[in-house]
Enzyme design. Structure first.
Site, PDB file in Angstrom:
ATOM      1  N   ASP A 130       0.836  -1.210   0.000  1.00  0.00           N
ATOM      2  CA  ASP A 130       0.000   0.000   0.000  1.00  0.00           C
ATOM      3  C   ASP A 130       0.870   1.259   0.000  1.00  0.00           C
ATOM      4  OD1 ASP A 130      -2.305   1.459   0.002  1.00  0.00           O
ATOM      5  OD2 ASP A 130      -2.776   1.124   2.109  1.00  0.00           O
ATOM      6  N   GLY A 176       0.087   5.485  -4.280  1.00  0.00           N
ATOM      7  CA  GLY A 176      -0.556   6.754  -4.645  1.00  0.00           C
ATOM      8  C   GLY A 176      -0.025   7.905  -3.803  1.00  0.00           C
ATOM      9  N   ASN A 218     -10.597  -2.270  -6.392  1.00  0.00           N
ATOM     10  CA  ASN A 218      -9.766  -1.360  -7.205  1.00  0.00           C
ATOM     11  C   ASN A 218     -10.387  -1.054  -8.571  1.00  0.00           C
ATOM     12  OD1 ASN A 218      -6.510  -2.543  -6.020  1.00  0.00           O
ATOM     13  ND2 ASN A 218      -7.761  -0.838  -5.295  1.00  0.00           N
TER      14      ASN A 218
HETATM   15  C1  FPP Z   1      -1.812   0.298  -3.375  1.00  0.00           C
HETATM   16  O1  FPP Z   1      -1.378   1.644  -3.405  1.00  0.00           O
HETATM   17  C2  FPP Z   1      -1.315  -0.452  -4.496  1.00  0.00           C
HETATM   18  C3  FPP Z   1      -2.069  -0.918  -5.543  1.00  0.00           C
HETATM   19  C4  FPP Z   1      -3.515  -0.724  -5.636  1.00  0.00           C
HETATM   20  C5  FPP Z   1      -1.453  -1.626  -6.668  1.00  0.00           C
HETATM   21  C6  FPP Z   1      -0.232  -2.419  -6.367  1.00  0.00           C
HETATM   22  C7  FPP Z   1       0.544  -2.545  -7.615  1.00  0.00           C
HETATM   23  C8  FPP Z   1       1.898  -2.525  -7.711  1.00  0.00           C
HETATM   24  C9  FPP Z   1       2.782  -2.511  -6.535  1.00  0.00           C
HETATM   25  C10 FPP Z   1       2.597  -2.517  -9.022  1.00  0.00           C
HETATM   26  C11 FPP Z   1       2.265  -3.604  -9.959  1.00  0.00           C
HETATM   27  C12 FPP Z   1       2.241  -4.952  -9.361  1.00  0.00           C
HETATM   28  C13 FPP Z   1       3.012  -5.965  -9.777  1.00  0.00           C
HETATM   29  C14 FPP Z   1       2.839  -7.323  -9.167  1.00  0.00           C
HETATM   30  C15 FPP Z   1       4.030  -5.799 -10.796  1.00  0.00           C
HETATM   31  P1  FPP Z   1      -2.463   2.781  -3.469  1.00  0.00           P
HETATM   32  O2  FPP Z   1      -2.586   3.227  -4.872  1.00  0.00           O
HETATM   33  O3  FPP Z   1      -3.726   2.298  -2.844  1.00  0.00           O
HETATM   34  O4  FPP Z   1      -1.791   3.869  -2.587  1.00  0.00           O
HETATM   35  P2  FPP Z   1      -2.562   5.004  -1.749  1.00  0.00           P
HETATM   36  O5  FPP Z   1      -3.329   4.285  -0.680  1.00  0.00           O
HETATM   37  O6  FPP Z   1      -1.451   5.822  -1.217  1.00  0.00           O
HETATM   38  O7  FPP Z   1      -3.439   5.738  -2.719  1.00  0.00           O
END
Ligand code: FPP
Length: 246
Positions: A18, A21, A66
């Site tokens: 997490d 973003g 998501n």
């Molecule tokens: C959460 O951060 C992360 C995700 C929803 C996506 C995770 C994806 C990756 C790490 C990259 C691609 C994956 C692979 C396996 C290559 P968030 O966007 O919810 O962060 P925030 O809470 O700060 O908005």
């Protein structure tokens, strides 16, 4: 770097990655840049976990919820995922790692499913670490799909309702065949499970860090593992029972 006991590593490590973003927003960058940097952390973690001899690594890469994000972010994440899988398959072969997917694959775009099928096929004979990506995954959704599958087997006369024990039901889950996670790491300071592996996390040790996923380093990983090694896992028993192996 922390000193780690090699005999007390988690067999199965699960991660909620997490904070991509927020990492980007704090730097006035687009959210997708955070995901791109997050994919670099994934590469590092896969390498580290397999080098340490961890048998199962499960990453929450895209949740059922998501899909509600802006279409441009969803598209960018799907493209990033495809790119990662294509680029990394050769390394998975070198490191003897096998791909596995959990989640509702019928919700994923066809081109993503094709890329995943190809990677699963190519790596299917590998005998080292199992890298499970949770995609379009939600714990409640997985449980309801498993219940529906079991109900269909009961209807077809393949299963008796009274035979649905914890072990039998576990085999109907997407994770059937995987051991439950021993250790869960969640980055970015949120102290929630967020619909991840609801059934499987029953006895898992939980670890939370404020670090955003793109900033998660090898040092932090070792710190988390050292914390895991300091814990006593009792599975409902007393400390005395554990020390006398009762
Ligand atoms: C959460 O951060 C992360 C995700 C929803 C996506 C995770 C994806 C990756 C790490 C990259 C691609 C994956 C692979 C396996 C290559 P968030 O966007 O919810 O962060 P925030 O809470 O700060 O908005």
């Amino acid at each position: 770097m922390e000193q780690l006991a090699s005999d007390k590593l988690p067999t199965h490590l699960a991660i909620i990655m997490d904070g991509n973003g927020r990492w980007a927003q704090q730097r006035m960058l687009k959210r997708i840049v955070g995901h791109q940097r997050g994919a670099e952390t994934v590469k590092m973690m896969v390498k580290q976990a397999s080098q340490l001899g961890i048998k199962y690594l499960t990453l929450f890469a895209f949740s059922s919820e998501n899909w509600l994000r802006p279409a441009v972010e969803v598209r960018a994440l799907m493209t990033l995922l495809k790119k990662y899988i294509r680029q990394e398959t050769a390394r998975m072969m070198q490191k003897n790692i096998r791909y596995n997917i959990i989640g509702n694959r019928s919700e994923l775009p066809d081109d993503v499913n094709q890329t995943l099928d190809e990677a699963i096929r190519i790596t299917s004979g590998n005998t080292g670490m199992v890298l499970t990506l949770a995609l379009s995954y939600g714990g409640r959704q997985e449980l309801s799909r498993a219940a529906a599958r079991a109900a269909r087997d009961v209807q077809a006369g393949l299963l008796a309702a009274d035979d649905i024990t914890v072990d039998v039901f576990g085999r109907y889950l997407d994770t059937g065949g995987l051991p439950d996670p021993d250790f869960l790491i969640r980055t970015s300071g949120e102290m929630r499970i967020s619909n991840f592996l609801l059934w499987q996390l029953a006895y898992t040790e939980l670890y939370f860090t404020d670090t955003n996923w793109p900033d998660f380093t090898i040092n932090e990983f070792h710190k988390a593992l050292a914390d895991f090694q300091s814990r006593e896992r009792r599975f409902g028993k007393t400390s005395d029972q554990l020390s006398t192996r009762n």
